[in-house]
Write an enzyme that holds these catalytic residues in place. Structure first.
Site, PDB file in Angstrom:
ATOM      1  N   HIS A   1      -4.966   4.052   4.974  1.00 36.25           N
ATOM      2  CA  HIS A   1      -4.959   2.621   4.669  1.00 36.25           C
ATOM      3  C   HIS A   1      -4.315   1.904   5.840  1.00 36.25           C
ATOM      4  O   HIS A   1      -3.327   2.367   6.408  1.00 36.25           O
ATOM      5  CB  HIS A   1      -4.194   2.331   3.372  1.00 36.25           C
ATOM      6  CG  HIS A   1      -2.860   3.001   3.300  1.00 36.25           C
ATOM      7  ND1 HIS A   1      -2.709   4.329   2.970  1.00 36.25           N
ATOM      8  CD2 HIS A   1      -1.610   2.535   3.522  1.00 36.25           C
ATOM      9  CE1 HIS A   1      -1.438   4.657   2.992  1.00 36.25           C
ATOM     10  NE2 HIS A   1      -0.739   3.584   3.334  1.00 36.25           N
TER      11      HIS A   1
ATOM     12  N   HIS B   1      -2.272  -1.235   6.903  1.00 39.71           N
ATOM     13  CA  HIS B   1      -1.450  -2.348   6.434  1.00 39.71           C
ATOM     14  C   HIS B   1      -1.748  -3.559   7.312  1.00 39.71           C
ATOM     15  O   HIS B   1      -1.749  -3.458   8.548  1.00 39.71           O
ATOM     16  CB  HIS B   1       0.042  -2.041   6.597  1.00 39.71           C
ATOM     17  CG  HIS B   1       0.582  -0.932   5.763  1.00 39.71           C
ATOM     18  ND1 HIS B   1       1.321  -1.155   4.622  1.00 39.71           N
ATOM     19  CD2 HIS B   1       0.510   0.415   5.902  1.00 39.71           C
ATOM     20  CE1 HIS B   1       1.702   0.014   4.108  1.00 39.71           C
ATOM     21  NE2 HIS B   1       1.225   0.979   4.870  1.00 39.71           N
TER      22      HIS B   1
END
Ligand code: AMP
Ligand code: ZN
Length: 114
Positions: free
Chosen positions: A100, A102
């Site tokens: 992922h 950020h």
């Protein structure tokens, strides 16, 4: 993966504050935001960490950064500035083992990071 938190969010089995989705990426708000804008850009494909990327994923990772830039612009932070971060493994603080990106914006972000 059945025991992966982000796979469950992507499948809709766990709720999230959805920001954007398309065929390959899902973006939702971080549950513990560290800045006024803190979202996670997540591929639908389960990849545990950057260490597990293959050349086939190059376009996917590129699209994650392009989505970050688009969202920063959409929220009015593209000129002020924003930060994009992948944490990988223990010393970088990775806690969810589904990659992922950020995206953080909306306050002065110090350097070097902690
Ligand atoms: P990392 O530490 O880089 O693996 O980032 C994982 C991020 O996921 C952290 O910033 C958490 O606050 C966030 N997080 C954990 N659980 C959830 C959830 N259910 N919904 C949204 N974000 C979450
Ligand atoms: Zn997963």
């Amino acid at each position: 993966m059945s025991d992966c938190l982000f796979c469950k969010i992507i499948a809709g089995d766990i709720p999230s504050a959805l920001v954007h989705q398309d065929d390959s990426l899902v973006t939702f708000k971080d549950i513990h935001p560290q800045a006024p804008l803190h979202v996670l850009i997540v591929p639908r494909k389960h990849i545990a960490s950057l260490n597990d990327l293959s050349p086939d994923d190059d376009a996917l990772v590129g699209s994650m950064f392009r989505r970050a830039a688009a969202l920063a612009k959409e929220h009015g932070y593209h000129e002020r500035g924003y930060r994009t971060v992948f944490n990988t493994n223990r010393e970088a603080g990775q806690t969810v083992f589904h990659i992922h990106l950020h995206l953080l914006a909306g306050r002065g972000l110090t350097w070097p990071p902690g």
